[in-house]
Design an enzyme around this catalytic site. Structure first.
Site, PDB file in Angstrom:
ATOM      1  CG  HIS A 152       0.840   6.000   0.579  1.00  0.00           C
ATOM      2  ND1 HIS A 152       1.854   5.101   0.391  1.00  0.00           N
ATOM      3  CD2 HIS A 152       0.758   6.730  -0.557  1.00  0.00           C
ATOM      4  CE1 HIS A 152       2.366   5.262  -0.813  1.00  0.00           C
ATOM      5  NE2 HIS A 152       1.722   6.254  -1.410  1.00  0.00           N
TER       6      HIS A 152
ATOM      7  CE  LYS B  70       0.337  -7.674  -6.227  1.00  0.00           C
ATOM      8  NZ  LYS B  70       0.788  -9.001  -5.858  1.00  0.00           N
TER       9      LYS B  70
END
Length: 188
Positions: free
Chosen positions: A38, A103
């Site tokens: 990222h 999550k």
């Protein structure tokens, strides 16, 4: 809450029908990317460069599968904590990513970017990495091979079990659950 079977990549119209808390089974193509990838994606976009893989309209799974054992398509693959990607997520959503899988909860900036772009955040169950690996039919490294297990991978999945954690309107299933718990405690 409803249950859906979806095929990735998703159309925005499909995502708009989903509600926080809905269960889904996802089949199709998704991509893995974690923190380091990222960071590289956003640095490339900031320099005006194309990404090494076009993620517009795609789904990113915040995961780094373990090495693939013989006879399997994928090693154990479970979600990493999504808040680790929060600094990058608004940029990636505005670039064109449609959905994310991870999550845990997300920050307000991410929920705002989800609302602005009509994206969806899916939660995967942590601790089920071996089960999730069985849902992977094919795995190919497509970018940043030097990152090893955290390289960007193109996965072909079948019936990957997920829950809509934040829907395209920004409604957060985690917040809904906490509110329901508070209300139950007040009644007790």
């Amino acid at each position: 809450m409803s249950a859906y079977r979806l095929t990735a990549p998703f159309q925005k119209e499909e995502l708009a029908k989903l509600r926080a808390g809905d269960r889904v089974l996802v089949s199709g193509i998704i991509y893995t990317a974690r923190d380091a990838a990222h960071g590289r994606f956003c640095a490339a976009l900031d320099r005006g460069e194309e990404l090494p893989v076009d993620l517009r309209g795609q789904t990113i799974f915040y995961a780094g599968p373990t090495p693939t054992p013989p006879g399997r398509a994928c090693g154990a693959i479970g979600p990493t904590t999504s808040v680790r990607m929060d600094a990058y997520t608004p940029r990636m959503l505005h670039y064109g990513v449609n959905a994310m899988i991870g999550k845990g909860g997300r920050g307000e900036e991410v929920r705002r970017a989800i609302r602005e772009t009509g994206a969806v955040y899916f939660a995967a169950i942590g601790g089920c990495a071996a089960y999730m690996a069985a849902c992977v039919q094919k795995l190919d490294v497509v970018a940043y091979d030097d990152l090893g297990t955290e390289s960007v991978k193109r996965l072909e999945v079948r019936d990957l079990p997920l829950t809509v954690a934040v829907d395209s309107r920004g409604v957060d299933a985690y917040e809904q659950g906490m509110q329901a718990y508070r209300e139950a405690c007040e009644k007790a």
